[in-house]
Design an enzyme around this catalytic site. Sequence first.
Site, PDB file in Angstrom:
ATOM      1  N   TYR A   1       1.060  -1.301   0.198  1.00 49.27           N
ATOM      2  CA  TYR A   1       0.086  -0.130  -0.094  1.00 49.27           C
ATOM      3  C   TYR A   1       0.991   1.362   0.140  1.00 49.27           C
ATOM      4  CZ  TYR A   1      -3.461   3.373   1.537  1.00 49.27           C
ATOM      5  OH  TYR A   1      -4.368   4.571   1.880  1.00 49.27           O
TER       6      TYR A   1
ATOM      7  N   ALA B   1       3.997   1.498  -0.920  1.00 47.29           N
ATOM      8  CA  ALA B   1       4.968   1.763  -1.945  1.00 47.29           C
ATOM      9  C   ALA B   1       3.934   2.236  -3.221  1.00 47.29           C
ATOM     10  CB  ALA B   1       5.510   0.313  -2.302  1.00 47.29           C
TER      11      ALA B   1
END
Length: 70
Positions: free
Chosen positions: A22, A24
Site C-alpha cells: 500500500y 509503495a
Amino acid sequence: MVELSTSARLAVLIGQAGQVNYSASKAGLIGLTKALAREISGRKVTVNAIAPGFIATDMTAQLPENIREE
C-alpha cells in the site's frame, strides 16, 4: 497542485506495518503526480492525486476496529 488525504500521507511518510504494498503504491502515485504537475505546469494544467482512506469493503471489514478508525 497536489492534494493528498491524511491516510495517504501517513502511509507514505511513516509507513504502516504489514502495508508495504500500500505504502509503495501510494508513494509511486504521489511521485507520478508531482512529476507530471511540474512537467505540464507551463500549459496551465492542474494535476491532482485523489487518495482516499479506507473504503468499506469485505476486505477492510476484516481489519481490527482500531485500525479502521485511524
